[in-house]
Design an enzyme around this catalytic site. Sequence first.
Site, PDB file in Angstrom:
ATOM      1  CE1 TYR A 162       9.463  -1.707  -2.272  1.00 51.54           C
ATOM      2  CE2 TYR A 162       8.907  -3.067  -1.377  1.00 51.54           C
ATOM      3  CZ  TYR A 162       8.544  -2.316  -0.993  1.00 51.54           C
ATOM      4  OH  TYR A 162       7.945  -1.401   0.095  1.00 51.54           O
ATOM      5  CE  LYS A 213       5.477  -1.339  -3.076  1.00 54.49           C
ATOM      6  NZ  LYS A 213       5.120  -2.483  -1.698  1.00 54.49           N
TER       7      LYS A 213
END
Length: 294
Positions: free
Chosen positions: A136, A164
């Site tokens: 992330y 992400k």
Amino acid sequence: MTNFGRVITAMVTPFTPEGEVNYSVAEQLAGHLVEHGSEGLVICGTTGESPTLSWDEEFQLFRTVQQAVAGKAKIIAGTGSNSTHEAIAASQKAAQLGLDGALLVVPYYNKPPQEGLYQHFRAIAQAVPEFPLMLYNIPGRTGQNLLPETIARLAELPNIVAIKEASGNLDQASQIRQLTPTEFAIYSGDDSLTLPLLAVGGVGVVSVASHLVGDQLQQMIRAFTAGQVDVAQTIHTQLLPLFKALFVTTNPIPIKAALQLQGWAVGNLRLPLVSADAATQEMLRSLLQSLNLL
């Protein structure tokens, strides 16, 4: 190959009026999201107010949502930390619970160099070798950008399967796609950039807006992958005001306000976050009405 799906909702954490985690509403909301386009749920991520949850609360949420969803969607645990030791322990426990994967944010505040970031994520991956992990990258919150070259090194580890990407930089996303295997999944971390990211090799979105428009996001992604770019573009344009409105102030303040307007008892936010002011609430009410979401 791990498949987390195309639309993953970064789920809010509901609270009672007394400020305790409302596990009952979390259970209901999770079921609703899965029925309306969410193929996966991130529990205790940024949108879930993870900085103000205890680990005990987080693991109870993981179990609650896992039981509520009953295999109908992937459950991804937010187990990231700026302490490698803590992230390992949390990821091991999430794996033991039989969850489907973990979301690991770039270590924040201590700003490790790229080699430190690589070793941090590698240590976690090696501690849970059978557990799928999603990186992330959100430099606006962490103060450090996970560079494409570092991501490429991490993608060589068998259980680091996705990222992400919330840097807001499509050039960076393009470079990640260029440097990683095709099976390494790139997810948009910004609803407004989902369609552009698909064009440079992304597979879907870890979304906030999907609390409200999960089915429409599925339609947009399906249209794009089917070559119906004009249809996807129309949906994107229709939803863009919502995407922007949900970040008019710090996430998850607007999405919690929007859910409350829809009748969801998600409660207030834990300090230092505060609830939406009257002007923001009225703006959201007007927008939701215009989109037939109220």
